[in-house]
Design a protein around this motif. Structure first.
Motif, PDB file in Angstrom:
ATOM      1  N   SER A 236      34.459  17.771  54.764  1.00 38.52           N
ATOM      2  CA  SER A 236      33.075  18.017  54.372  1.00 38.52           C
ATOM      3  C   SER A 236      32.205  18.227  55.617  1.00 38.52           C
ATOM      4  CB  SER A 236      32.540  16.825  53.578  1.00 38.52           C
ATOM      5  OG  SER A 236      32.356  15.714  54.438  1.00 38.52           O
ATOM      6  N   PRO A 237      31.013  18.813  55.458  1.00 39.92           N
ATOM      7  CA  PRO A 237      30.112  18.971  56.604  1.00 39.92           C
ATOM      8  C   PRO A 237      29.776  17.642  57.277  1.00 39.92           C
ATOM      9  CG  PRO A 237      29.366  20.316  54.768  1.00 39.92           C
ATOM     10  CD  PRO A 237      30.467  19.453  54.241  1.00 39.92           C
ATOM     11  N   VAL A 238      29.543  16.601  56.476  1.00 41.53           N
ATOM     12  CA  VAL A 238      29.191  15.296  57.047  1.00 41.53           C
ATOM     13  C   VAL A 238      30.377  14.697  57.799  1.00 41.53           C
ATOM     14  CG1 VAL A 238      28.473  12.945  56.502  1.00 41.53           C
ATOM     15  CG2 VAL A 238      27.377  14.881  55.347  1.00 41.53           C
ATOM     16  N   SER A 239      31.595  14.866  57.252  1.00 32.74           N
ATOM     17  CA  SER A 239      32.786  14.375  57.953  1.00 32.74           C
ATOM     18  C   SER A 239      32.956  15.080  59.287  1.00 32.74           C
ATOM     19  CB  SER A 239      34.029  14.576  57.090  1.00 32.74           C
ATOM     20  OG  SER A 239      33.983  13.776  55.943  1.00 32.74           O
ATOM     21  N   TYR A 240      32.709  16.393  59.287  1.00 33.37           N
ATOM     22  CA  TYR A 240      32.826  17.132  60.543  1.00 33.37           C
ATOM     23  C   TYR A 240      31.762  16.669  61.536  1.00 33.37           C
ATOM     24  CZ  TYR A 240      33.035  20.822  63.992  1.00 33.37           C
ATOM     25  OH  TYR A 240      33.141  21.492  65.177  1.00 33.37           O
ATOM     26  N   LEU A 241      30.551  16.412  61.041  1.00 34.25           N
ATOM     27  CA  LEU A 241      29.475  15.905  61.890  1.00 34.25           C
ATOM     28  C   LEU A 241      29.896  14.596  62.559  1.00 34.25           C
ATOM     29  CD1 LEU A 241      26.555  15.611  62.955  1.00 34.25           C
ATOM     30  CD2 LEU A 241      25.942  14.669  60.704  1.00 34.25           C
ATOM     31  N   ILE A 242      30.471  13.680  61.780  1.00 34.53           N
ATOM     32  CA  ILE A 242      30.896  12.387  62.333  1.00 34.53           C
ATOM     33  C   ILE A 242      31.995  12.587  63.360  1.00 34.53           C
ATOM     34  CG2 ILE A 242      32.026  10.200  61.776  1.00 34.53           C
ATOM     35  CD1 ILE A 242      30.512  10.276  59.089  1.00 34.53           C
ATOM     36  N   GLN A 243      32.959  13.464  63.053  1.00 33.39           N
ATOM     37  CA  GLN A 243      34.047  13.737  63.995  1.00 33.39           C
ATOM     38  C   GLN A 243      33.503  14.295  65.308  1.00 33.39           C
ATOM     39  OE1 GLN A 243      37.087  16.228  62.237  1.00 33.39           O
ATOM     40  NE2 GLN A 243      37.051  15.052  60.325  1.00 33.39           N
ATOM     41  N   TYR A 244      32.530  15.191  65.208  1.00 31.50           N
ATOM     42  CA  TYR A 244      31.970  15.789  66.418  1.00 31.50           C
ATOM     43  C   TYR A 244      31.195  14.753  67.225  1.00 31.50           C
ATOM     44  CZ  TYR A 244      29.889  19.218  69.529  1.00 31.50           C
ATOM     45  OH  TYR A 244      29.525  19.916  70.651  1.00 31.50           O
ATOM     46  N   ARG A 245      30.423  13.902  66.536  1.00 36.33           N
ATOM     47  CA  ARG A 245      29.704  12.837  67.234  1.00 36.33           C
ATOM     48  C   ARG A 245      30.674  11.904  67.959  1.00 36.33           C
ATOM     49  NH1 ARG A 245      25.260  11.368  62.466  1.00 36.33           N
ATOM     50  NH2 ARG A 245      23.575  12.730  63.268  1.00 36.33           N
ATOM     51  N   LEU A 246      31.777  11.576  67.294  1.00 34.84           N
ATOM     52  CA  LEU A 246      32.767  10.688  67.902  1.00 34.84           C
ATOM     53  C   LEU A 246      33.407  11.326  69.129  1.00 34.84           C
ATOM     54  CD1 LEU A 246      34.484   9.262  64.695  1.00 34.84           C
ATOM     55  CD2 LEU A 246      33.012   8.005  66.288  1.00 34.84           C
ATOM     56  N   ALA A 247      33.655  12.621  69.066  1.00 32.33           N
ATOM     57  CA  ALA A 247      34.241  13.322  70.213  1.00 32.33           C
ATOM     58  C   ALA A 247      33.280  13.308  71.397  1.00 32.33           C
ATOM     59  CB  ALA A 247      34.596  14.758  69.834  1.00 32.33           C
ATOM     60  N   GLN A 248      31.993  13.520  71.128  1.00 28.41           N
ATOM     61  CA  GLN A 248      30.995  13.464  72.198  1.00 28.41           C
ATOM     62  C   GLN A 248      30.880  12.058  72.767  1.00 28.41           C
ATOM     63  OE1 GLN A 248      29.892  16.518  73.168  1.00 28.41           O
ATOM     64  NE2 GLN A 248      31.303  17.029  71.502  1.00 28.41           N
ATOM     65  N   ALA A 249      30.957  11.060  71.885  1.00 30.63           N
ATOM     66  CA  ALA A 249      30.892   9.666  72.329  1.00 30.63           C
ATOM     67  C   ALA A 249      32.098   9.323  73.201  1.00 30.63           C
ATOM     68  CB  ALA A 249      30.831   8.740  71.118  1.00 30.63           C
ATOM     69  N   ALA A 250      33.274   9.793  72.804  1.00 31.66           N
ATOM     70  CA  ALA A 250      34.484   9.530  73.590  1.00 31.66           C
ATOM     71  C   ALA A 250      34.348  10.123  74.984  1.00 31.66           C
ATOM     72  CB  ALA A 250      35.701  10.105  72.872  1.00 31.66           C
ATOM     73  N   ASP A 251      33.750  11.290  75.067  1.00 36.55           N
ATOM     74  CA  ASP A 251      33.552  11.909  76.369  1.00 36.55           C
ATOM     75  C   ASP A 251      32.604  11.079  77.230  1.00 36.55           C
ATOM     76  OD1 ASP A 251      33.896  14.261  78.167  1.00 36.55           O
ATOM     77  OD2 ASP A 251      31.736  14.455  77.863  1.00 36.55           O
ATOM     78  N   LEU A 252      31.555  10.543  76.631  1.00 39.96           N
ATOM     79  CA  LEU A 252      30.611   9.699  77.380  1.00 39.96           C
ATOM     80  C   LEU A 252      31.266   8.383  77.807  1.00 39.96           C
ATOM     81  CD1 LEU A 252      27.339  10.261  75.299  1.00 39.96           C
ATOM     82  CD2 LEU A 252      27.826  11.088  77.611  1.00 39.96           C
ATOM     83  N   LEU A 253      32.124   7.837  76.957  1.00 41.02           N
ATOM     84  CA  LEU A 253      32.848   6.617  77.338  1.00 41.02           C
ATOM     85  C   LEU A 253      33.718   6.855  78.566  1.00 41.02           C
ATOM     86  CD1 LEU A 253      33.899   5.378  73.788  1.00 41.02           C
ATOM     87  CD2 LEU A 253      32.429   4.114  75.381  1.00 41.02           C
ATOM     88  N   TYR A 254      34.273   8.060  78.630  1.00 41.63           N
ATOM     89  CA  TYR A 254      35.187   8.402  79.726  1.00 41.63           C
ATOM     90  C   TYR A 254      34.441   8.757  81.010  1.00 41.63           C
ATOM     91  CZ  TYR A 254      38.828  10.933  82.275  1.00 41.63           C
ATOM     92  OH  TYR A 254      39.713  11.368  83.226  1.00 41.63           O
ATOM     93  N   THR A 255      33.300   9.422  80.881  1.00 38.67           N
ATOM     94  CA  THR A 255      32.632   9.971  82.066  1.00 38.67           C
ATOM     95  C   THR A 255      31.444   9.154  82.560  1.00 38.67           C
ATOM     96  OG1 THR A 255      31.249  11.373  80.650  1.00 38.67           O
ATOM     97  CG2 THR A 255      33.312  12.321  81.467  1.00 38.67           C
ATOM     98  N   THR A 256      30.993   8.158  81.774  1.00 38.58           N
ATOM     99  CA  THR A 256      29.833   7.358  82.186  1.00 38.58           C
ATOM    100  C   THR A 256      30.137   5.871  82.013  1.00 38.58           C
ATOM    101  OG1 THR A 256      28.693   7.103  80.041  1.00 38.58           O
ATOM    102  CG2 THR A 256      28.411   9.206  81.199  1.00 38.58           C
ATOM    103  N   ARG A 257      29.226   5.051  82.521  1.00 40.34           N
ATOM    104  CA  ARG A 257      29.329   3.598  82.338  1.00 40.34           C
ATOM    105  C   ARG A 257      28.229   3.099  81.406  1.00 40.34           C
ATOM    106  NH1 ARG A 257      33.994   2.614  82.712  1.00 40.34           N
ATOM    107  NH2 ARG A 257      33.425   0.401  82.660  1.00 40.34           N
TER     108      ARG A 257
END
Length: 293
Positions: A236-257
């Motif tokens: 669904s659009p909302v599921s994709y939105l959550i997946q995309y947010r999580l991917a962006q969050a994972a990137d921030l976890l990896y690249t920032t403190r």
């Protein structure tokens, strides 16, 4: 040979990379899907044609409205302009070639109009190749020869072209293509709307988004948005939105403190608790565990 670990796209999800060059628009890639971010080559499309084989593991290919498993020894053709994505559950090698249709013939030529355009505009999004089917095994064997040439030989362009013509000839003879399918392009309005909504999510994921806002981005109803997402990328659009947010969050976890709570808010989640719960559901570990790894 080229090696990538991330797919970069523009605002329409068109892959933002030149395959080969203007003199020879052909590129060979030896890629392990497992090495890409989150073990997937995310949604993208390109004007070029793509052929790949699986030599290790099982590639999961989402192409058009379909989701297919491509085990070792098998392969696929993906037509020009088709939105697609690759996933893997383990190490999965997929040597592949990507080339412009104009490599086979000049776009204003009889050969292009008679033998290239009909397949481009046929409505065929993809073709699976199995070694159990004689003509498909022939194509898989040709692909193996092409890969070998790129890895072993200098100046293999002429031999590669000879094999590409042979491959294309076999493909045309074994696919059902309408005699007038090359006359007018068949525009995929559903895919275009899907790409518009996906890009809207990419641009506004940090904001408070609703199904209505996502649907409005493509000027369609909420029910149409649900149907297009479900048919196109199986969520669904909302599921994709959550997946995309999580991917962006994972990137921030990896690249920032930055603290987990700050990352949760920055990526559009209303609370750190909800973010942590969703993150663990998707990645089978907490945000802190992910950062530690």
């Amino acid at each position: 040979m080229n090696i990538w670990t991330a797919i970069k796209t523009d605002d329409t999800l068109n892959e933002d990379v030149q395959h080969g060059n203007t003199d020879y628009p052909f590129a060979y890639y030896m890629e392990n899907i497992w090495d890409f971010d989150f073990h997937c080559m995310d949604w993208h499309w390109h004007h070029e044609l793509e052929f790949f084989s699986t030599t290790e593991g099982t590639a999961i290919c989402c192409a058009g409205a379909d989701r297919l498993e491509v085990p070792a020894g098998c392969g696929m053709f993906i037509n020009s302009g088709v939105l697609h994505r690759f996933e893997a559950q383990s190490s999965t090698w997929i040597p592949n070639i990507v080339f412009s249709p104009s490599l086979l013939a000049a776009e204003n030529s009889l050969i292009y109009r008679k033998y290239i355009l009909p397949l481009l505009h046929s409505g065929i999004s993809w073709q699976f190749f199995s070694p159990k089917v004689t003509w498909q095994k022939e194509i898989l064997d040709i692909l193996s020869q092409i890969y070998h040439m790129q890895e072993q030989e200098e100046g293999a362009e002429f031999s590669t072209m000879r094999l590409l013509f042979n491959l294309w000839d076999i493909l045309l003879k074994n696919l059902s293509i309408s005699a007038n399918s090359g006359t007018l392009p068949q525009l995929d309005h559903r895919q275009a709307r899907l790409q518009i909504m996906m890009q809207y999510i990419h641009d506004h994921y940090q904001e408070e988004l609703t199904l209505q806002k996502i649907a409005d981005a493509a000027s369609i109803s909420k029910s149409s948005a649900l149907q297009i997402f479900q048919t196109g990328i199986h969520c669904s659009p909302v599921s994709y939105l959550i997946q995309y947010r999580l991917a962006q969050a994972a990137d921030l976890l990896y690249t920032t403190r930055k603290p987990v709570s700050a990352i949760a808010l920055e990526t559009g989640f209303t609370s750190a608790g909800y973010f942590c719960r969703k993150f663990k559901e998707r990645y089978q570990m907490s945000p802190n565990e992910y950062r530690a790894k």
